[in-house]
Every structure is written in structure tokens, then in C-alpha cells.
Design a protein around this motif. Structure first.
Motif, PDB file in Angstrom:
ATOM      1  N   LYS A   3       0.856  -1.187   0.000  1.00 15.95           N
ATOM      2  CA  LYS A   3       0.000   0.000   0.000  1.00 15.95           C
ATOM      3  C   LYS A   3       0.890   1.234   0.000  1.00 15.95           C
ATOM      4  O   LYS A   3       1.638   1.447   0.925  1.00 15.95           O
ATOM      5  CB  LYS A   3      -0.929   0.017   1.217  1.00 15.95           C
ATOM      6  N   ASN A   4       0.805   1.983  -1.067  1.00 15.53           N
ATOM      7  CA  ASN A   4       1.615   3.193  -1.192  1.00 15.53           C
ATOM      8  C   ASN A   4       0.710   4.397  -1.317  1.00 15.53           C
ATOM      9  O   ASN A   4      -0.389   4.313  -1.858  1.00 15.53           O
ATOM     10  CB  ASN A   4       2.512   3.121  -2.438  1.00 15.53           C
ATOM     11  N   ILE A   5       1.215   5.501  -0.865  1.00 17.95           N
ATOM     12  CA  ILE A   5       0.468   6.743  -0.990  1.00 17.95           C
ATOM     13  C   ILE A   5       1.331   7.784  -1.652  1.00 17.95           C
ATOM     14  O   ILE A   5       2.416   8.071  -1.188  1.00 17.95           O
ATOM     15  CB  ILE A   5       0.013   7.254   0.370  1.00 17.95           C
ATOM     16  N   ASN A  32       6.052   5.046   0.714  1.00 15.86           N
ATOM     17  CA  ASN A  32       5.369   4.312   1.761  1.00 15.86           C
ATOM     18  C   ASN A  32       5.026   5.248   2.908  1.00 15.86           C
ATOM     19  O   ASN A  32       5.884   5.925   3.431  1.00 15.86           O
ATOM     20  CB  ASN A  32       6.247   3.173   2.288  1.00 15.86           C
ATOM     21  N   PRO A  35      -1.855   6.371   5.509  1.00 13.41           N
ATOM     22  CA  PRO A  35      -2.807   7.230   4.806  1.00 13.41           C
ATOM     23  C   PRO A  35      -3.131   8.493   5.586  1.00 13.41           C
ATOM     24  O   PRO A  35      -3.306   8.452   6.792  1.00 13.41           O
ATOM     25  CB  PRO A  35      -4.046   6.329   4.674  1.00 13.41           C
ATOM     26  N   SER A  52      -6.212   1.847  -6.848  1.00 15.63           N
ATOM     27  CA  SER A  52      -6.171   2.751  -5.702  1.00 15.63           C
ATOM     28  C   SER A  52      -7.452   2.658  -4.880  1.00 15.63           C
ATOM     29  O   SER A  52      -8.490   2.186  -5.354  1.00 15.63           O
ATOM     30  CB  SER A  52      -5.993   4.206  -6.164  1.00 15.63           C
ATOM     31  N   SER A  78      -7.996  11.384   0.868  1.00 11.75           N
ATOM     32  CA  SER A  78      -6.659  10.794   0.854  1.00 11.75           C
ATOM     33  C   SER A  78      -6.638   9.738  -0.232  1.00 11.75           C
ATOM     34  O   SER A  78      -7.677   9.311  -0.734  1.00 11.75           O
ATOM     35  CB  SER A  78      -6.302  10.185   2.212  1.00 11.75           C
ATOM     36  N   GLU A  80      -4.856   6.077  -1.372  1.00 11.83           N
ATOM     37  CA  GLU A  80      -4.071   4.900  -1.001  1.00 11.83           C
ATOM     38  C   GLU A  80      -3.863   4.023  -2.229  1.00 11.83           C
ATOM     39  O   GLU A  80      -4.816   3.517  -2.822  1.00 11.83           O
ATOM     40  CB  GLU A  80      -4.815   4.125   0.090  1.00 11.83           C
TER      41      GLU A  80
END
Length: 290
Positions: A3-5, A32, A35, A52, A78, A80
Motif C-alpha cells: 500500500k503506497n500513498i 510508503n 494514509p 487505488s 486521501s 491509497e
């Protein structure tokens, strides 16, 4: 599953945004973080390819493929990323940057940026190529010394907006069916314009149904009947729910004291705020503080 933001700070240094009024940048995966759920003081348009989960207002929307997103500074969101690869482009701009444009006010009322509107569009290959080409032109022009650069950027932004508007069937644009619908729409817009609260020194000015009726120049009974007829909720319920939503955001995302938050939301004494919060949510404001 990774999970990257895409970090706003990492992908776009917006420190000069208020000076220029706009910023264009390329985004990618590999950041990384936990969130975040932020409100920003600028509009955002982006296209992204990947999988996403977008947390927008009180909704969680999962996307796949290439999408266009229209961020509204009045609504927290946001982003994610839940796929290993992630690419795209984004531009952010202030309201003042486009305000001089004669069509901006009407575009604000479109489903793209309107409260309760549609901020996410799935793009086919042709739409992806067209919008990508616009972003690439904006990137190329951003650092030039062209005298009419701002006007050119404004035109590019409007091209992106209109491309998305063309994806909306005409019947999706909100049309008022009657006077009650019109009054209710005006009330909801006025309610949302009170937020976000930026400083405890500038408390909420409209708190009661009577306040909103005065602001709309209608009798409070007419306002209450209209809102109840159209939404099924009372005027007071709408106001209370929005105040609670703002209270939660301030409790979680600011270091303001609970007393300051209560005052900013129109409560003269902390006890009044605590009692109101507990009556609506079943818990006390302090419970949201880590």
C-alpha cells in the motif's frame, strides 16, 4: 499487498503555489506512508493509472485502470495506492488563479467540484491519451518565461475540466424541480461554505436554522419544510452532522485545544461543546485524541 500513498510533499512542493497560483507535476509509486486525510487550500486535477482506494468525504472508492480525479478544497480526501505500479500527472491551482476566468463560477457548480458531485471518471484509451498530452504540455510550459503563460495554463486547466464534463450525460447536471429543491440546494451550499474552519479566532458564524434562514432571506419555517421535504432530514440535523464532521476533523488533524475547537464551532463554553458532541456521537471529544 503493498500500500503506497503518493505523498503531496514528495511529489509536489507547493510552497510557491500561492505565488504562482498553479503547479503541475508527475506522480509515481514507491512512497510508503500511513494514509492521511487532508483538506487542502487548492483544487486538484489528476490522472492516474493503477489500483487505488480513494477516501473522499465519507466514502471509500476503489479504482482500477486509468482515472481522472477532481479534488475540491472543501472536501477532505486521501489516496491509497494498492498496486505495485502507479503513474500519472497532477496539477493543483488556487481558486484565485481561475477566478478571473468568465466561466469559472459556473464550472464550480458542475458535478466535478460541486458538493455531492462526481469527482472520479474512468478513462478509455483515447481520453487517457488526450488528457496525458495536456498534462505534458503544461509540464513543458511551466518553467518557461512565456509572457502569457498563466493564461495558457488557465486554458489547459479548462480543457481538462471540459473533457471531463463531456463524459457527463447532460441529464446528470442537477436541475431544480421546484422551489423546495432550490431552497434546499441553496441551504446545503451555504452550509458547506462555512467550512473548513481555518482558525479558532474565526468561529462559525451560522449555527442555527434561523441563522441560515436569515442568510437566505426566507422564513425559517419555509426553510425547514423545504429541507425536510427534499432530504428527509431537518435543517438542524444537517447543521449538527456537518458540525460534528468538522469537529472530528479538527480533533484528529489539528493540535488545537478542545476548548478552541468548541469555540471555533460556535460553542461559547467547552461544556456546551462536550455535551453536544456526546449527544450526537455517544462519546466525548477527548476520545478522538491519541
Amino acid at each position: 499487498m503493498d500500500k503506497n500513498i503518493p505523498s503531496e510533499a514528495a511529489d509536489c512542493n507547493t510552497s510557491d503555489l500561492k505565488l504562482k497560483g498553479f503547479k503541475v507535476y508527475e506522480v509515481g509509486s514507491g512512497v510508503n506512508a500511513v494514509p492521511t486525510y487532508n483538506r487542502r487550500d487548492f483544487y486538484k486535477i489528476c490522472i492516474n493509472t493503477g489500483r487505488s482506494l480513494i477516501h473522499y468525504a465519507n466514502k471509500g472508492i476503489q479504482t482500477e485502470g486509468t482515472i481522472a480525479f477532481f479534488g475540491n478544497p472543501r472536501i477532505p480526501y486521501s489516496w491509497e495506492v494498492i498496486s505495485p505500479t502507479y503513474t500519472g500527472y497532477a496539477c493543483v491551482f488556487t481558486e484565485d488563479f481561475l477566478k478571473s476566468h468568465e466561466r469559472f463560477e459556473s464550472l464550480q457548480q458542475s458535478p466535478l467540484f460541486k458538493i455531492g458531485g462526481t469527482p472520479i471518471f474512468q478513462l478509455d484509451e483515447g481520453q487517457k491519451l488526450f488528457m496525458t498530452s495536456i498534462f505534458q504540455r503544461m509540464l513543458a510550459e511551466q518553467d518557461t518565461t512565456y509572457f502569457f503563460k498563466e493564461e495558457l495554463m488557465c486554458n489547459y486547466i479548462n480543457l481538462l475540466i471540459h473533457e471531463a464534463l463531456k463524459m457527463q450525460p447532460t441529464e446528470n447536471f442537477f436541475k431544480h424541480k421546484n422551489a423546495s429543491s432550490r431552497i434546499t440546494s441553496l441551504f446545503l451550499e451555504l452550509l458547506e461554505r462555512q467550512f473548513p474552519i481555518e482558525s479558532p479566532k474565526q468561529p462559525l458564524s451560522l449555527r442555527t436554522a434561523q441563522d441560515y434562514a436569515n442568510g437566505l432571506a426566507v422564513h425559517v419555517n419555509h426553510l425547514n419544510r423545504s429541507v425536510k421535504e427534499v432530504t428527509g432530514k431537518s435543517t438542524t440535523t444537517h447543521v449538527s452532522e456537518r458540525v460534528i464532521s468538522e469537529a472530528k476533523a479538527l480533533l484528529i488533524h489539528t493540535d488545537w485545544s478542545i476548548a478552541d475547537i468548541g469555540y471555533a464551532l460556535g460553542f461559547e463554553y467547552p461544556t456546551y461543546f462536550n455535551n453536544f458532541f456526546k449527544r450526537i456521537t455517544g462519546t466525548i471529544p477527548k476520545s478522538l485524541r491519541a
